[in-house]
Design an enzyme around this catalytic site. Structure first.
Site: not given
Length: 794
Positions: A274, A278, A358, A457
């Site tokens: 993650e 990003d 999600d 994300s």
């Protein structure tokens, strides 16, 4: 059954009742409303938390003059207001709205008197952190700490069994207490990324998503801007470096900012994918922007403290959030504490983008009930939903809602004044962009290899990167940065410039909601057309000098013919009567021009092709509006009767005959090996890729009929082993006759194929040779792979 009744029933069934400590009889105490974990009603009590177990809490204090703060937030976001764009500094915010020093002292004195250790007070004075043994925490807040098991989530947690209380004089300045339970753990809004990493990238790289959303049309790279990444795990700098090198991206190295002592970078956990996703998406959109990776413990206290630190530091103009949790399972004390920092962000001109989740419209794990994700549901940030993106020749093709895109209606927040759509409660998301896994995932380098990742994300950092680009443009134009984005985004989406600024997504659904024309709770107002949205934000829908607004009517797609005169009157209106308007345009077909005072586009087109036109209209105060549309010009044909021999003119355009003819090519260029994939079929043209000094050529002569327009296209894939992101060592030159159309190099390496297009209408009536020439230096390979070429006349 009420929450309190459910808790009582659960205690009776699963364990003996636990009595809260008895406060001093002579001290009046006040309950802090709604500070019970919502999960207690479905969980089994297992036994009391040991008295010596150490707990940490975050005590949030009330802001001063909260109503005035809301008025200011509205004013700084409203064109025409005296405060529009005049954002506060943290010092100014604290002076007007932060809890008073006396209130902070009163609460800290109480906590210390109860035997708790005060570990920190946030710089904005909104949060006091304290810790102590469970027995001391229980006495201080008049409640009992009990261990529970949540079967729906298959996890153990502790929580207070009753509403916490405080002496009345202390409670009067306290907003809430967080940390009395540890049920809520935020999760990344991530899909994919778990497969064994690959040696080479696949999925969308920066060139694809930047082109699809026209982010590459802004003439900006994020220079001078800072994006804060909101994280509960760490990253490996080497992974980010590899991603940047692969795609030729350069910019400031990401740096970590620790919150509450957290720093996961030496040993990242399951959230590493993650964090790196990003960073890599923001880098792909705004490569020169500074990235600050804020890392906090994954707890209520960590979330609250991170929000307070980011806004108090005031180093970033954009916050990107890809972690969230079920709104229903988030206590009001946590939401209010975080929202107060988000309100400070709005007052300071900081944009916040949060992934909408999600799990579709049912965000709570183990539940079939409709629910949305927090913090995306907060009215002070922009919730970002997900789509499935399809490219057309390397450009935007179409979009539909991703079926797992988080979206729906909040159960706790009223509908803000700026939000469109039906109902009385806030709905999310506000905007959207590509997120589908496995349908249209992103290439990500993580944990030492390449994988493909999707989820909202990925959508949140894409929008955060756009804000960095916009803020760079706004600064250069002497205008305020975007700040709280929603008021401006919805204002544009409700106006005549909607189609030029957003892709309105009208196909697809999640479990309970479908897309619709305009706003819908699956994709919001749509995905960005970055240049059109930027023009609207800079020149039109955010107002201009004196608060005026100029509205330009979009004429829609236009067409014409080479050699045939045409005209188009641009219609525009000003919010203030008596204004003199001036007109300008970019991207007009050759032969056409616009009258600066009349707004009439006229002339005789000379060159066939497709053109992206943007018309800008300004008034005397500097306010401006714009409209973007396409204009397609076709060829005249012999003697003005139209093109008499339209069609595709190249022979063996996809090399599927297995030989070069009628192409002329170096030995081995036409190839069907599996080392480099074709765009389609089995064969392609592969120039260079030897890792030593080498030259390859590929060419074909083709006749362009007289009176026709001509377009030359081909698909190009470039990969390289060159490690420098700044030097072009290996090159591919593309020519038509003696004209160089383009030069590519190892700096243009990217995943997948990108379609290139060139107008060759000037060669009408001639035979022209289209040619590719590749050159490679003495070391480190670069491959130039070409497929599915076409020379189409019309």
């Amino acid at each position: 059954m009420t929450t309190a009744a459910l808790i009582t029933a659960g205690l009776a069934a699963g364990a003996s009742a636990y009595a809260a400590p008895s406060p001093d009889a002579g001290t009046a105490r006040t309950a802090l409303a709604q500070n019970l974990a919502p999960a207690l009603g479905r969980s089994q009590a297992l036994g009391a938390v040991p008295d010596t177990q150490r707990l940490s809490v975050a005590v949030s204090l009330k802001l001063r003059d909260s109503a005035a703060l809301d008025q200011l937030i509205t004013a700084v976001s409203t064109p025409g207001s005296a405060d529009y764009g005049h954002y506060l500094t943290p010092t100014q915010f604290n002076a007007r709205f932060a809890p008073a020093r006396a209130d902070v002292d009163r609460v800290t004195a109480y906590l210390r008197a109860q035997g708790l250790t005060v570990t920190a007070v946030s710089p904005n004075a909104q949060v006091i952190d304290a810790s102590g043994p469970s027995s001391v925490v229980e006495a201080a807040f008049g409640t009992q700490e009990v261990n529970y098991y949540d079967a729906a989530l298959a996890r153990h947690f502790y929580a207070n069994t009753g509403t916490p209380t405080l002496p009345a004089d202390v409670a009067s300045v306290v907003q809430g207490v967080s940390g009395l339970d540890n049920h809520t753990v935020l999760h990344p809004e991530l899909a994919g990324g778990t497969a064994t990493p690959n040696a080479t990238p696949s999925g969308f790289g920066p060139s694809q998503y930047d082109a699809a959303y026209r982010l590459n049309q802004l003439g900006a790279d994020g220079t001078g801007q800072t994006v804060a990444l909101w994280e509960f795990d760490g990253y490996k700098a080497a992974d980010l470096t590899t991603y940047n090198s692969q795609f030729g991206l350069t910019g400031p190295t990401a740096s970590t900012v620790s919150v509450d002592g957290a720093n996961y970078d030496s040993r990242p956990g399951d959230g590493q994918v993650e964090v790196e996703l990003d960073s890599e998406i923001v880098r792909g959109v705004a490569p020169k922007a500074t990235q600050l990776v804020y890392e906090a413990p994954n707890s209520d206290q960590g979330e609250i403290d991170m929000a307070a630190k980011i806004v108090s530091d005031n180093r970033a103009s954009v916050i990107s959030i890809s972690w969230g949790g079920c709104e229903r399972d988030t206590t009001s004390s946590v939401r209010t504490a975080v929202d107060n920092s988000f309100r400070q962000a709005a007052a300071q001109g900081i944009s916040i983008y949060s992934a909408s989740g999600d799990d579709g419209s049912r965000d709570c794990a183990g539940s079939s009930t409709k629910a949305v994700d927090y913090p995306a549901s907060s009215p002070y940030d922009t919730g970002v939903g997900g789509t499935t993106l399809t490219l057309n020749g390397g450009a935007y093709g179409s979009e539909r809602a991703w079926s797992d895109s988080g979206g729906g209606v909040s159960t706790v927040y009223a509908k803000p004044s700026w939000q469109t759509g039906s109902g009385t409660m806030r709905s999310v998301p506000d905007v959207s962009s590509n997120a589908d896994y496995p349908g249209s995932p992103f290439a990500v380098y993580t944990t030492g290899g390449w994988t493909v990742v999707g989820g909202t994300s990925a959508a949140a950092p894409l929008w955060s990167g756009f804000s960095a680009l916009y803020n760079q443009k706004a600064t250069a134009a002497g205008k305020a940065r975007l700040g709280e984005a929603n008021p401006a985004l919805y204002r544009i989406a409700s106006g005549s410039g909607y189609a030029a600024a957003f892709h309105d997504i009208t196909a697809g659904a999640n479990q309970d909601y479908s897309t619709a024309t305009g706003y819908d709770p699956v994709t919001g107002v749509g995905s960005p057309i970055a240049d059109g949205l930027t023009n609207a934000l800079l020149n039109g829908s955010t107002g201009g000098g004196g608060g005026n607004t100029v509205t330009v009517t979009n004429p829609g797609g236009k067409s014409g013919t080479v050699g045939t005169a045409t005209s188009l009157q641009i219609a525009a209106a000003d919010s203030t009567s008596g204004q003199t308007l001036s007109y300008s345009a970019t991207g007009l077909p050759p032969g056409l021009s616009i009258g600066a005072t009349s707004g009439l586009i006229s002339g005789t087109p000379t060159t066939a092709g497709g053109y992206s036109v943007t018309v800008t209209v300004k008034d005397g105060t500097g306010a401006a509006g714009s409209a973007s549309f396409t204009w397609t010009i076709t060829g005249t044909g012999g003697g003005g009767g139209g093109c008499t021999a339209p069609g595709q003119k190249l022979g063996n355009p996809g090399f599927e005959t297995g030989t070069a003819s009628p192409w002329s090519a170096s030995t081995g260029v036409v190839d069907n090996s599996t080392d480099e994939a074709p765009h389609a079929g089995s064969w392609k043209a592969w120039l260079n890729g030897y890792g030593s000094t080498h030259s390859d050529t590929l060419s074909q002569a083709v006749a362009v009929p007289a009176g026709c327009g001509a377009t030359f296209t081909f698909y190009l894939h470039i990969d390289t082993a060159e490690t420098s992101g700044t030097t072009a060592y290996d090159k591919l030159t593309v020519k038509a006759g003696g004209t160089t159309l383009a030069t590519y190099s190892n700096l243009n390496a990217a995943t997948g194929y990108v379609q290139k297009s060139f107008d060759l209408s000037s060669f009408a009536g001639q035979t022209v040779t289209v040619a590719f020439a590749g050159s490679e230096d003495s070391s480190l390979q670069t491959s130039f792979v070409i497929d599915d070429a076409a020379l189409t006349v019309s």
